[in-house]
Design a protein around this motif. Structure first.
Motif, PDB file in Angstrom:
ATOM      1  N   THR A   1      -0.501  -7.082   1.948  1.00  0.00           N
ATOM      2  CA  THR A   1      -1.478  -8.169   1.999  1.00  0.00           C
ATOM      3  C   THR A   1      -1.105  -9.211   0.957  1.00  0.00           C
ATOM      4  O   THR A   1      -0.364  -8.919   0.004  1.00  0.00           O
TER       5      THR A   1
ATOM      6  N   TYR B   1      -5.151  -1.684  -5.763  1.00  0.00           N
ATOM      7  CA  TYR B   1      -5.548  -1.563  -4.361  1.00  0.00           C
ATOM      8  C   TYR B   1      -4.507  -0.832  -3.521  1.00  0.00           C
ATOM      9  O   TYR B   1      -4.841  -0.231  -2.507  1.00  0.00           O
TER      10      TYR B   1
ATOM     11  N   ASN C   1      -7.247  -0.981   3.090  1.00  0.00           N
ATOM     12  CA  ASN C   1      -7.136  -1.064   4.546  1.00  0.00           C
ATOM     13  C   ASN C   1      -6.071  -2.101   4.927  1.00  0.00           C
ATOM     14  O   ASN C   1      -6.370  -3.147   5.497  1.00  0.00           O
ATOM     15  N   PHE C   2      -4.821  -1.811   4.582  1.00  0.00           N
ATOM     16  CA  PHE C   2      -3.697  -2.709   4.839  1.00  0.00           C
ATOM     17  C   PHE C   2      -2.404  -1.951   4.552  1.00  0.00           C
ATOM     18  O   PHE C   2      -2.412  -0.914   3.889  1.00  0.00           O
ATOM     19  N   ASP C   3      -1.290  -2.467   5.041  1.00  0.00           N
ATOM     20  CA  ASP C   3       0.034  -1.995   4.621  1.00  0.00           C
ATOM     21  C   ASP C   3       0.598  -2.943   3.566  1.00  0.00           C
ATOM     22  O   ASP C   3       1.091  -2.517   2.536  1.00  0.00           O
TER      23      ASP C   3
ATOM     24  N   ALA D   1       0.330   6.694   3.725  1.00  0.00           N
ATOM     25  CA  ALA D   1       0.601   5.341   4.217  1.00  0.00           C
ATOM     26  C   ALA D   1       2.049   5.233   4.666  1.00  0.00           C
ATOM     27  O   ALA D   1       2.929   5.963   4.188  1.00  0.00           O
TER      28      ALA D   1
ATOM     29  N   VAL E   1      -2.264  -7.785   6.452  1.00  0.00           N
ATOM     30  CA  VAL E   1      -3.638  -8.282   6.533  1.00  0.00           C
ATOM     31  C   VAL E   1      -3.772  -9.555   5.709  1.00  0.00           C
ATOM     32  O   VAL E   1      -3.409  -9.587   4.533  1.00  0.00           O
TER      33      VAL E   1
ATOM     34  N   ASN F   1       0.848  -1.192   0.000  1.00  0.00           N
ATOM     35  CA  ASN F   1       0.000   0.000   0.000  1.00  0.00           C
ATOM     36  C   ASN F   1       0.884   1.242   0.000  1.00  0.00           C
ATOM     37  O   ASN F   1       1.563   1.545   0.980  1.00  0.00           O
TER      38      ASN F   1
ATOM     39  N   VAL G   1     -10.515  -1.465  -0.307  1.00  0.00           N
ATOM     40  CA  VAL G   1     -10.519  -0.078   0.201  1.00  0.00           C
ATOM     41  C   VAL G   1      -9.148   0.348   0.729  1.00  0.00           C
ATOM     42  O   VAL G   1      -9.014   1.402   1.343  1.00  0.00           O
TER      43      VAL G   1
ATOM     44  N   ARG H   1       1.523  -3.441   8.915  1.00  0.00           N
ATOM     45  CA  ARG H   1       0.318  -4.235   9.182  1.00  0.00           C
ATOM     46  C   ARG H   1       0.052  -5.152   7.987  1.00  0.00           C
ATOM     47  O   ARG H   1      -0.264  -4.694   6.891  1.00  0.00           O
TER      48      ARG H   1
ATOM     49  N   GLN I   1     -13.835  -5.329   2.755  1.00  0.00           N
ATOM     50  CA  GLN I   1     -13.581  -4.398   3.840  1.00  0.00           C
ATOM     51  C   GLN I   1     -12.105  -4.049   4.037  1.00  0.00           C
ATOM     52  O   GLN I   1     -11.779  -3.120   4.779  1.00  0.00           O
ATOM     53  N   TYR I   2     -11.221  -4.785   3.358  1.00  0.00           N
ATOM     54  CA  TYR I   2      -9.798  -4.542   3.563  1.00  0.00           C
ATOM     55  C   TYR I   2      -9.060  -4.280   2.251  1.00  0.00           C
ATOM     56  O   TYR I   2      -8.569  -3.175   2.019  1.00  0.00           O
TER      57      TYR I   2
END
Length: 564
Positions: free
Chosen positions: A456, A485, A452-454, A317, A407, A312, A450, A405, A446-447
């Motif tokens: 994945t 993403y 919502n992670f560093d 970020a 995910v 990300n 959008v 992070r 949800q992740y």
């Protein structure tokens, strides 16, 4: 978990593979391991049987990671691979992608599709006059026109997964009849055979609200060999049943049940007769269990499917700086990860990939990964240069710890193992990795979708048309996420992708794509890990289904079935 590469399957990509002759028996319980880099490209392993030898009727029970977040495959939430498999049973595909990555017209839907002119580029489609939507309306140019208007990027209210190809179209017109479609381009687009497939009805694309939300729970209009029987989100299953209104060859199966099954439960589910096959992926446990099952065969074919790490780099970020992303990639030993996941399962070397567009064995493949190749000492120096200095066991910059992070979906033993290996490796260069396991059903919506992670991990399930299918992933549009993403890109990459997609010469197109790939490596957008061996465990009496190679858009839903 699997994501497909961009919207549609768009192109001429027979050139993508260097094909070799078919042949060779299935791998089964007596074999010592799966093939690795020595596997044959371009063949499927599906127990091919003539229709006369396949039973009429029966239910095929198909395990999935999740149900569709949206039955509109072109909407941002609709792009998971499991959803596509269900959608293809009930929606019309204009083309069929074959095991060897060649693409042919689907005669059940189209009488003809041709490139009528090169300059300007003009396509002409002739729709099968028997083709009807479930509401009784004939398939027509209006469906093509609606898809073009929704997906060309001019109206940002449409939450599209990609605008690739559609943005290059000038107009879509009616031909001699409503079933004759003329598509004129304002800019050349090489991989055009992926456009408008699966085809959606004009009613879906009439408004942005209908496009984005109208099909979130269920498809409203269908036109396929099957129709929806049940969608039960409590029981986590979808059934499709034969559609008597289907005008093409009657499917052998009476019913297909797609049921959400957690990865750790797959082997027991197959052994207990709750499902009829599962993808082994990179799980040694699933492979070992499958080897010992009576009445189960392991089938294998090279599949356009690979595991990777997405980074990300969005504004604000912790990994916004491309130099930090590349440094982290240099701290990840992909060969060790591939060996840990696949080493006990395959004969020969695990297939580490060094290209974002082309997989091993393809004509376009070049290893462009040198800028991010594993080098622990280089990773430390590059992090130092970026201002992240080691203080104790963890690096800090301006008083902030370098904590990443990671995910992952759960339960998913493969993602769990990869994340722990990465955590251990990055610790050695002073980076702390915080693993966050989230429910599989929430993972994309949800992740991932959008941002919502560093970092994945998931799998890209590619098509025979890797260049156009990847534009929405590696191209950057500040006004639309598409499938990028991690929000990472550059004007230079955008220009190269545009150039490649507009280049009709096959050799030149591959060369330009490799130039784009080098720039993507420099950006640290994604780190490919390894190519999936492409093995499935399947009941031995299943015909025309198994390890399908590239023949997954769509699967052969008409002829698959049981021999006894």
């Amino acid at each position: 978990m699997s994501r497909r590469t961009t919207v549609g399957v768009s192109a001429l990509a027979a050139v993508v593979l260097t094909l070799t002759a078919c042949g060779g028996p299935s791998n089964n319980g007596g074999n010592s391991g799966l093939k690795g880099a020595d596997n044959t490209i371009g063949q499927a392993d599906v127990n091919p049987q003539d229709a006369s030898k396949v039973k009429d009727g029966g239910e095929f029970r198909w395990p999935v990671d999740q149900l569709p977040d949206n039955w509109n495959y072109n909407q941002l939430d609709g792009t998971n691979a499991d959803g596509r498999r269900m959608i293809d049973t009930v929606m019309p595909n204009l083309f069929k992608q074959k095991a060897d990555a060649t693409i042919e017209v689907n005669k059940d839907v189209l009488d003809d599709a041709k490139l009528a002119s090169n300059d300007p580029q003009v396509l002409e489609f002739k729709i099968n006059p028997k083709a009807k939507w479930s509401d009784g309306t004939a398939l027509s140019y209006k469906d093509f026109e609606g898809m073009w208007k929704a997906l060309n990027g001019t109206d940002k209210a449409f939450e599209v997964a990609s605008t690739t190809g559609y943005e290059d179209i000038e107009k879509v017109e009616k031909g001699a009849t409503d079933q004759d479609v003329k598509v004129t381009f304002k800019k050349k687009f090489a991989e055009w055979k992926g456009l408008f497939t699966p085809l959606y009805p004009a009613a879906l694309t009439a408004t942005a609200d209908e496009f984005n939300k109208g099909w979130a729970d269920a498809p409203k209009i269908t036109a396929g060999p099957f129709k929806i029987g049940t969608i039960d989100r409590t029981a986590k299953l979808v059934t499709v049943v034969q559609d008597p209104a289907w005008w093409g060859p009657k499917p052998k199966l009476e019913k297909i049940t797609f049921r959400q099954v957690d990865r750790p439960a797959l082997a027991d589910a197959l052994a207990n007769g709750q499902i009829d096959f599962f993808e082994i992926g990179s799980s040694i446990d699933l492979f070992t269990r499958a080897q010992s099952m009576q009445g189960v065969t392991i089938r294998q074919a090279i599949t356009p499917d690979y595991s990777h790490i997405t980074f990300n780099g969005a504004k604000g970020a912790i990994l916004e700086d491309p130099k930090v992303r590349v440094a982290l990639q240099r701290g990840v030993d992909t060969k060790t990860i591939a060996k840990a996941l696949l080493g006990q399962m395959i004969k020969g070397d695990a297939q580490v990939t060094g290209n974002h567009f082309f997989l091993l064995g393809s004509a376009g493949y070049k290893d462009n990964s040198s800028v991010a190749s594993y080098d622990k000492e280089a990773a430390k120096k590059e992090l130092d240069a970026a201002g992240w200095k080691l203080e104790g066991e963890t690096r800090k910059k301006d008083g902030k710890e370098l904590v990443i992070r990671y995910v992952i979906p759960t339960p998913n033993p493969t993602s769990d193992q990869i994340s722990k290996l990465v955590q251990s490796q990055l610790k050695e260069v002073g980076v702390k990795v915080d693993i966050q396991a989230v429910p599989s059903a929430d993972f994309f919506k949800q992740y991932v979708n959008v941002g919502n992670f560093d970092i994945t991990t998931f799998r890209w399930l590619a098509s025979a048309l890797p260049i156009s299918d990847s534009k929405g992933i590696y191209g950057y549009d500040p006004n639309s996420t598409n499938q990028n993403y991690g929000r990472i890109g550059s004007d230079e990459v955008n220009k190269l992708l545009e150039q490649a997609n507009g280049e009709l010469d096959d050799t030149k197109r591959l060369e330009i794509a490799n130039e784009a790939d080098k720039k993507i490596w420099e950006l640290g957008a994604q780190l490919p890990l390894y190519q999936i061996p492409g093995a499935v465990a399947i009941k031995s009496n299943v015909a025309n289904m198994g390890a399908v190679a590239f023949a997954n858009r769509p699967y052969d839903y008409i002829n698959m079935g049981f021999t006894s």
